[in-house]
Design an enzyme around this catalytic site. Structure first.
Site, PDB file in Angstrom:
ATOM      1  N   CYS A   1       9.932   2.625  -2.661  1.00 57.34           N
ATOM      2  CA  CYS A   1      10.309   1.776  -1.532  1.00 57.34           C
ATOM      3  C   CYS A   1       9.155   0.932  -1.010  1.00 57.34           C
ATOM      4  O   CYS A   1       9.368  -0.088  -0.351  1.00 57.34           O
ATOM      5  CB  CYS A   1      10.903   2.625  -0.415  1.00 57.34           C
TER       6      CYS A   1
ATOM      7  N   ASN B   1      19.760   1.192   1.779  1.00 62.06           N
ATOM      8  CA  ASN B   1      18.368   1.244   1.319  1.00 62.06           C
ATOM      9  C   ASN B   1      18.307   0.696  -0.096  1.00 62.06           C
ATOM     10  O   ASN B   1      18.769   1.335  -1.037  1.00 62.06           O
ATOM     11  CB  ASN B   1      17.872   2.693   1.363  1.00 62.06           C
TER      12      ASN B   1
ATOM     13  N   HIS C   1      10.827  -2.033   5.812  1.00 57.47           N
ATOM     14  CA  HIS C   1      11.674  -1.468   4.776  1.00 57.47           C
ATOM     15  C   HIS C   1      12.942  -0.962   5.448  1.00 57.47           C
ATOM     16  O   HIS C   1      12.897  -0.255   6.452  1.00 57.47           O
ATOM     17  CB  HIS C   1      10.950  -0.325   4.068  1.00 57.47           C
TER      18      HIS C   1
END
Length: 323
Positions: free
Chosen positions: A114, A280, A250
């Protein structure tokens, strides 16, 4: 004379298939309300059968190039941040290079899960500052739907597929914090925490594997480490949270986003939030949010942005840039 890596274009691509929370009610013990209350996610996109990470990356790259008014032949290097490559090798970046018709320059992948796009941006900045490239196409692209354990309600509802891209160009600047472009970056990792977020496959098992996450522990580390890295990068740039126009985090979990903003003493009306629509998307989430933020009219030339992310490794970091 100072050289800055300046954003010249941004773009994104999302697969056609939209998956609302309600769709998961048939396969795991969950509900739309349960997912929204714990993550803020309402829907996400899944790649079609046969649609590869490189396909998503290429579409995002084309959008960014169009926004920059450039052709692929103007680009010196391509960096793709991904943890879901089409193959072990060659890199997704070289497949994007071929798809764009770019026969010169070089291309490679970065893997920091990520945090991948922050790592890729920092590497692109270094290439530009060292004179190794004048223009770099930086892409975050993922097909995380292919790593899900569809029996694990704690993880399978959180992730989505997508891609985002930036075009960076070397520009002469004054060397002050008023310059447009990347002003500072901060990267970190700590392999002691690798078991908190990982995929249980690879060459060690001969399988692709599935994502495994200790959600509560990742949450705890995220709030602390994201605010800390953002402050560190701002200090390197000679700036503070008061100077920030937008945090572009993020997009993993709305509670992490809110917690980080609170620690940074930045109100949520100065945070770009897309997690409700994308879930996500790992390394794709920040460039997706940048592209959407610009399209919404939120991010404007001259705005000071902080991007920050944390992922498996654990790996985390931030970039301060002026749009």
């Amino acid at each position: 004379m100072t050289i800055r890596a300046t954003v010249k274009g941004v773009g994104h691509y999302l697969p056609d298939r939209v998956v609302p929370n309600a769709e998961f009610e048939a396969i795991v013990d969950t509900s739309d309300e349960w997912i929204k209350s714990r993550s803020g996610i309402e829907r996400r996109h899944f790649a079609a059968e046969g649609q590869l990470t490189s396909d998503l990356a290429t579409r995002a790259a084309l959008a960014a190039l169009a926004d920059a008014g450039m052709a692929a032949t103007d680009i010196d290097a391509i960096i793709v941040a991904t943890s879901t490559p089409d193959f072990t090798f060659p890199s997704v970046a070289t497949m994007v290079q071929a798809a764009l018709g770019m026969t010169k320059g070089y291309a490679f992948d970065v893997q920091a899960v990520c945090a991948g796009f922050v790592y890729a941006l920092t590497n692109a900045n270094a290439l530009i500052l060292s004179g190794q490239a004048k223009r770099v196409l930086v892409i975050g692209a993922e097909t995380f739907s292919r790593l899900m354990n569809w029996k694990d309600r704690g993880t399978c509802v959180l992730f989505g597929d997508g891609a985002g891209a930036l075009v960076l160009e070397a520009v002469e600047a004054s060397g002050s914090s008023a310059d447009r472009g990347i002003l500072a970056a901060d990267l970190n990792s700590d392999g002691r925490f690798r078991d908190l977020l990982y995929v249980d496959g690879g060459t060690s098992t001969g399988t692709t594997g599935h994502l495994v996450m200790e959600g509560k522990e990742v949450f705890r580390h995220a709030i602390e480490k994201l605010a800390e890295t953002a402050h560190t990068a701002l200090e390197k740039a000679g700036l503070t949270s008061d100077d920030v126009d937008w945090i572009v985090p993020h997009q993993a979990n709305i509670r992490i986003i809110e917690g980080t903003a609170k620690r940074m003493q930045v109100s949520m009306d100065r945070v770009i939030v897309t997690v409700q629509d994308h879930g996500n998307t790992s390394a794709a989430s920040i460039p997706l949010a940048l592209s959407v933020g610009k399209a919404r009219g939120q991010i404007k030339p001259g705005d000071l942005l902080v991007t920050e992310a944390i992922g498996g490794g654990l790996a985390w970091g931030s970039v301060v840039l002026r749009w």
